[in-house]
Design an enzyme around this catalytic site. Structure first.
Site, mmCIF file in Angstrom:
data_model
loop_
_atom_site.group_PDB
_atom_site.id
_atom_site.type_symbol
_atom_site.label_atom_id
_atom_site.label_comp_id
_atom_site.label_asym_id
_atom_site.label_seq_id
_atom_site.Cartn_x
_atom_site.Cartn_y
_atom_site.Cartn_z
ATOM 1 N N GLU A 107 96.097 -9.166 33.981
ATOM 2 C CA GLU A 107 97.404 -9.549 33.436
ATOM 3 C C GLU A 107 98.491 -9.139 34.420
ATOM 4 O OE1 GLU A 107 97.131 -10.043 28.832
ATOM 5 O OE2 GLU A 107 97.987 -8.102 29.320
ATOM 6 N N HIS A 121 97.045 -1.596 28.526
ATOM 7 C CA HIS A 121 97.978 -2.725 28.578
ATOM 8 C C HIS A 121 99.245 -2.285 29.315
ATOM 9 C CE1 HIS A 121 100.763 -5.855 27.433
ATOM 10 N NE2 HIS A 121 99.699 -6.591 27.150
ATOM 11 N N ASN A 178 96.348 -10.786 21.115
ATOM 12 C CA ASN A 178 97.024 -9.491 21.126
ATOM 13 C C ASN A 178 98.335 -9.679 20.359
ATOM 14 O OD1 ASN A 178 98.288 -7.099 21.658
ATOM 15 N ND2 ASN A 178 98.564 -7.466 23.864
ATOM 16 N N TRP A 179 98.308 -9.312 19.092
ATOM 17 C CA TRP A 179 99.480 -9.553 18.238
ATOM 18 C C TRP A 179 100.626 -8.586 18.520
ATOM 19 C CZ3 TRP A 179 96.489 -10.266 12.942
ATOM 20 C CH2 TRP A 179 95.861 -11.518 12.962
ATOM 21 N N LYS A 180 100.359 -7.569 19.307
ATOM 22 C CA LYS A 180 101.372 -6.559 19.654
ATOM 23 C C LYS A 180 102.025 -6.025 18.370
ATOM 24 C CE LYS A 180 101.866 -8.730 24.127
ATOM 25 N NZ LYS A 180 102.653 -8.984 25.332
ATOM 26 N N GLY A 238 99.156 -13.253 24.005
ATOM 27 C CA GLY A 238 100.155 -12.479 23.270
ATOM 28 C C GLY A 238 100.990 -13.382 22.372
ATOM 29 N N GLY A 239 102.176 -13.767 22.854
ATOM 30 C CA GLY A 239 103.141 -14.536 22.065
ATOM 31 C C GLY A 239 102.551 -15.716 21.297
ATOM 32 N N SER A 248 101.367 -15.330 29.242
ATOM 33 C CA SER A 248 102.020 -16.582 28.840
ATOM 34 C C SER A 248 101.053 -17.753 28.653
ATOM 35 C CB SER A 248 103.108 -16.957 29.853
ATOM 36 O OG SER A 248 103.915 -15.843 30.144
HETATM 37 P P1 PGA Z 1 101.922 -13.081 26.468
HETATM 38 O O1 PGA Z 1 101.262 -11.618 26.399
HETATM 39 O O2 PGA Z 1 100.823 -14.062 26.179
HETATM 40 O O3 PGA Z 1 102.993 -13.071 25.418
HETATM 41 O O4 PGA Z 1 102.461 -13.233 27.851
HETATM 42 C C1 PGA Z 1 99.990 -11.359 26.930
HETATM 43 C C2 PGA Z 1 99.705 -9.895 26.846
HETATM 44 O O5 PGA Z 1 100.634 -9.100 27.098
HETATM 45 O O6 PGA Z 1 98.573 -9.482 26.528
#
Ligand code: PGA
Length: 259
Positions: free
Chosen positions: A168, A94, A7-9, A237-238, A216
């Site tokens: 999540e 999300h 999830n590159w946001k 995500g990150g 995370s």
């Molecule tokens: P994160 O994000 O890995 O940066 O915690 C996960 C997500 O929000 O899908």
């Protein structure tokens, strides 16, 4: 087989998205026992991504969709438009969209129905807030069950088609190792979700519903999650916008797939 969804946001632009997609494509070359890999990019990058991922073993995902097929919905993207970019998977519900954009359970439900009608794979996100978690474990379970029953109201699963639910917990997203959910806490909630699905739909009907964990995840901790049979994959995500980290996660998924 495990699943790894990126999830590159809103973290990368089109050029960076293309570079990442190329990097992952190169990184998996010649490898077998691959997890299912999905890269969820921003809407602006999808058509460029399509050029790179067509004929690859990587699926293209979007981060949002509108429930209508077309019409006066300024700033939104429909399944028809996503299909043109060969998007197969779409994240819905999300927590960042729920809190920042006011996405409600009813909207999430409409989006899921639109995706299924368009033969796309929803990646439904659920998870309790820190306040709910602080109350007690029962409150968190109820919160997640309520989110599921609202999001899946009137939804019928196809036994042949994948459907993802990503657990999540909001308090575990973009945080440190200390605050992050522990594998045993995640497994417990995954069991709650699985039991709820079995009770509502029957075990056979939900054979293709896969439950992922997100929050995370990185290349160091991913093994502790993926080694649990109940955790069928991860939503990242990150760490997914750093090629080295993301390839480390895929490498671990390959190892576990081979075990
Ligand atoms: P994160 O994000 O890995 O940066 O915690 C996960 C997500 O929000 O899908």
């Amino acid at each position: 087989m495990k699943t790894v969804i990126a999830n590159w946001k809103m973290n990368v632009n089109v050029r960076e998205s293309v570079a990442l997609a190329r990097g992952v494509t190169r990184g998996i070359r010649g490898k077998d026992k691959l997890p299912e890999i999905v890269l969820c990019a921003s809407a602006v990058a999808l058509s460029e991504m399509k050029k790179i991922l067509t004929r690859s073993r990587i699926s293209l995902g979007a981060q949002n969709v509108h429930w209508a097929e077309s019409g006066a919905h300024t700033g939104e993207t429909s399944t028809r438009q996503l299909a043109e970019a060969k998007v197969s998977h779409v994240i819905v519900g999300h927590s960042e969209r729920r809190t920042e954009m006011g996405e409600t359970d009813v909207m999430v439900n409409q989006k899921i129905k639109a995706l299924l009608a368009a033969k796309m794979v929803p990646v439904l996100c659920v998870g309790e807030t820190a306040e709910v978690k602080k109350k007690n474990a029962e409150a968190a379970k109820k919160y997640v069950r309520d989110q599921l029953s609202a999001a899946l109201d009137g939804v019928r699963f196809d036994r042949q088609k994948p459907f993802y639910i990503a657990y999540e917990p909001i308090w575990s997203i973009s945080t440190s190792f200390v605050k992050q959910a522990k594998p045993e806490e995640i497994v417990e909630m995954h069991e709650v979700i699985r039991t709820w699905l079995d009770q509502q739909y029957g075990h056979d009907a939900t054979a293709e519903v896969h439950i992922l964990y997100g929050g995370s995840v990185n290349k160091e901790n991913v093994y502790s999650f993926l080694r649990e049979p109940a955790i069928e994959g991860v939503l990242v995500g990150g760490a997914s916008v750093r090629l080295n980290e993301f390839m480390g996660i895929i490498k671990t998924a390959i190892e576990i797939n081979g075990e």
